[in-house]
Design a protein around this motif. Structure first.
Motif, short mmCIF file in Angstrom:
data_model
loop_
_atom_site.label_atom_id
_atom_site.label_comp_id
_atom_site.label_asym_id
_atom_site.label_seq_id
_atom_site.Cartn_x
_atom_site.Cartn_y
_atom_site.Cartn_z
N UNK A 1 0.85 -1.19 0.00
CA UNK A 1 0.00 0.00 0.00
C UNK A 1 0.88 1.24 0.00
N UNK A 2 0.43 2.29 -0.65
CA UNK A 2 1.17 3.55 -0.71
C UNK A 2 0.22 4.70 -0.41
N UNK A 3 0.70 5.64 0.40
CA UNK A 3 -0.05 6.85 0.69
C UNK A 3 0.84 8.04 0.34
N UNK A 4 0.25 9.03 -0.33
CA UNK A 4 1.00 10.19 -0.78
C UNK A 4 0.27 11.46 -0.35
N UNK A 5 1.05 12.43 0.08
CA UNK A 5 0.51 13.76 0.40
C UNK A 5 1.47 14.79 -0.17
N UNK A 6 0.95 15.73 -0.95
CA UNK A 6 1.76 16.80 -1.52
C UNK A 6 1.74 18.01 -0.61
N UNK A 7 2.90 18.58 -0.37
CA UNK A 7 3.04 19.79 0.41
C UNK A 7 3.89 20.78 -0.38
N UNK A 8 4.20 21.90 0.19
CA UNK A 8 5.06 22.87 -0.48
C UNK A 8 4.25 23.94 -1.19
N UNK A 9 4.82 24.47 -2.27
CA UNK A 9 4.18 25.54 -3.05
C UNK A 9 3.74 25.00 -4.41
N UNK A 10 2.90 25.78 -5.09
CA UNK A 10 2.38 25.35 -6.40
C UNK A 10 3.50 25.13 -7.40
N UNK A 11 4.52 25.97 -7.38
CA UNK A 11 5.61 25.84 -8.35
C UNK A 11 6.69 24.87 -7.90
N UNK A 12 6.72 24.53 -6.62
CA UNK A 12 7.75 23.62 -6.09
C UNK A 12 7.11 22.66 -5.09
N UNK A 13 6.34 21.68 -5.59
CA UNK A 13 5.70 20.75 -4.67
C UNK A 13 6.71 19.76 -4.08
N UNK A 14 6.36 19.21 -2.95
CA UNK A 14 7.13 18.17 -2.29
C UNK A 14 6.17 17.04 -1.95
N UNK A 15 6.68 15.82 -2.00
CA UNK A 15 5.84 14.66 -1.72
C UNK A 15 6.26 14.02 -0.40
N UNK A 16 5.27 13.66 0.38
CA UNK A 16 5.50 12.88 1.59
C UNK A 16 4.79 11.56 1.37
N UNK A 17 5.57 10.49 1.40
CA UNK A 17 5.03 9.19 1.03
C UNK A 17 5.23 8.19 2.16
N UNK A 18 4.27 7.29 2.28
CA UNK A 18 4.38 6.16 3.20
C UNK A 18 4.14 4.90 2.39
N UNK A 19 5.10 4.01 2.45
CA UNK A 19 4.97 2.73 1.74
C UNK A 19 4.92 1.59 2.74
#
Length: 192
Positions: free
Chosen positions: A125-143
């Motif tokens: 299973x994978x969970x993803x959440x995007x954070x950061x700014x519109x032009x420079x997103x960052x991903x926080x993932x849990x696998x």
């Protein structure tokens, strides 16, 4: 960490208000207060006229009161903005190559990235959440990894496939990711 600080501060303020209000109520209902308490009995006031007006004529008093209240207001506004701030990216600005841009919903990119990461070998299973700014997103993932998979192989597959596809399709120069890996824990089963 902000969530922990928030809970601790709210707990301390609530406990302080509960103790102060409960003690004033108890004394007002007739309980005998200790000798060091701020008022002596049922008909006593918390602040006497002399206590309230003691520092009024001092030159430093009003600037000190105003500065303390201003700091308190600024800290309260900072806390309120931290609590109300969205922790999830709503949209990502996609470079279309013609000088214009298109907006992609953050949830859509999260869903695609989560689906592609979940299809990797050994990922249950994978969970993803995007954070950061519109032009420079960052991903926080849990696998959630299956027991037989090597975490290094899963991480390599994630960076070369799922993250690379998301970065290239959105036209991003970089898509930094924080990945947390956890193994599946199976219960022991009795074999007869």
């Amino acid at each position: 960490m902000l969530r922990t600080v928030n809970r601790v501060l709210l707990g301390l303020v609530g406990l302080l208000l509960l103790v102060a209000g409960g003690s004033v109520l108890a004394v007002g209902l007739g309980a005998k207060p200790p000798s060091w308490w701020v008022h002596d009995g049922r008909h006593d006031v918390l602040l006497s006229d002399s206590a309230r007006t003691r520092w009024r004529d001092e030159g430093w008093w009003w600037p000190a009161v105003i500065a303390a209240l201003a700091v308190l207001v600024l800290l309260t506004l900072w806390w309120l903005s931290a609590v109300l701030r969205r922790h999830r990216l709503g949209e990502v600005l996609v470079d279309t190559g013609d000088g214009e841009g298109a907006l992609l919903r953050g949830r859509a990119l999260e869903g695609v990235l989560s689906d592609e990461a979940g299809q990797l070998d050994g990922v249950e299973r994978a969970q993803v959440r995007l954070t950061g700014r519109r032009r420079a997103p960052e991903a926080r993932m849990r696998l959630l990894l299956e027991p037989h998979v090597d975490p290094g192989d899963a991480l390599h597959g994630l960076t070369t496939e799922a993250l690379a596809h998301a970065r290239d399709s959105a036209g991003l120069a970089a898509l930094p990711a924080e990945v947390r890996l956890r193994g599946v824990k199976h219960r022991a089963e009795r074999v007869s």
